[in-house]
Design a protein around this motif. Sequence first.
Motif, mmCIF file in Angstrom:
data_model
loop_
_atom_site.group_PDB
_atom_site.id
_atom_site.type_symbol
_atom_site.label_atom_id
_atom_site.label_comp_id
_atom_site.label_asym_id
_atom_site.label_seq_id
_atom_site.Cartn_x
_atom_site.Cartn_y
_atom_site.Cartn_z
ATOM 1 N N LYS A 71 -13.583 -2.045 -9.119
ATOM 2 C CA LYS A 71 -15.317 -1.908 -8.735
ATOM 3 C C LYS A 71 -15.605 -0.454 -8.457
ATOM 4 C CE LYS A 71 -15.356 -6.668 -7.294
ATOM 5 N NZ LYS A 71 -15.893 -7.541 -5.809
ATOM 6 N N ASN B 250 -10.825 1.915 1.834
ATOM 7 C CA ASN B 250 -9.777 1.045 1.055
ATOM 8 C C ASN B 250 -10.562 0.960 -0.259
ATOM 9 O OD1 ASN B 250 -8.854 -2.459 1.040
ATOM 10 N ND2 ASN B 250 -7.569 -0.631 0.405
ATOM 11 N N ASP C 144 -5.981 2.424 -2.160
ATOM 12 C CA ASP C 144 -6.146 0.969 -2.716
ATOM 13 C C ASP C 144 -5.508 0.043 -1.847
ATOM 14 O OD1 ASP C 144 -3.915 0.345 -4.930
ATOM 15 O OD2 ASP C 144 -3.860 2.029 -4.046
ATOM 16 N N ASP D 147 -11.525 -0.181 -3.947
ATOM 17 C CA ASP D 147 -11.363 -1.182 -4.913
ATOM 18 C C ASP D 147 -11.307 -0.537 -6.180
ATOM 19 O OD1 ASP D 147 -11.052 -3.257 -6.486
ATOM 20 O OD2 ASP D 147 -12.686 -4.515 -5.570
#
Length: 202
Positions: A188, A183, A166, A185
Amino acid sequence: MIKNIIFDFGDVFLDLDKTATIRELERLEAKELSEEILENNRKYEKGLITSEEIIDCYCSTFPRLSKEDFTSSWNAMLLRFPEHRLRFLQQLAKEGKYKLILLSNTNDIHIEWVKQNIPFFEEFRKSFDAFYLSQEINLRKPDHSIYEFVLKQHNLNPEETLFIDDTPENTAAAAELNIHTWNIDPAKEDVVDLFRVKKEMF
């Protein structure tokens, strides 16, 4: 084609509130952390100083801070581990299509909390082919050396490897070594949606 998946732990499997520790320390009037303290935090993640030493560092700098206050504040960022993520990982392990590796920046106080508060932690750990904690291997993300260590240890081709984390700095560093990255999130996205979100890689 991806053959190896390297997972971060916090905010990939274990939900975090990364600002909670600073908030709690500030509430206890432990403010304005010096560069020395921040460097000790990094050393602690690399297992170069002990829990007792990091506690002494904070409590001597902020005399009103007790050992119990520090430990409670330090662990305030750790929230919950939704069990559906464990089931997702276990299914991956059962299918056996990918080498599964955990690579986490962490420390002994946090891991002790996890062991005491996540009842299926050992099941989680056993689902991986390899389980690397920064404190145990004396390396930490985003230093290139930690990724190089994992690649070499398992003879992995970076172009067949996906790293999920993250923190942008961590995925950027892995990408510099030609490792594929997600990466994620955590606000979300959920790791269980890996094959939908990153279907082009598989």
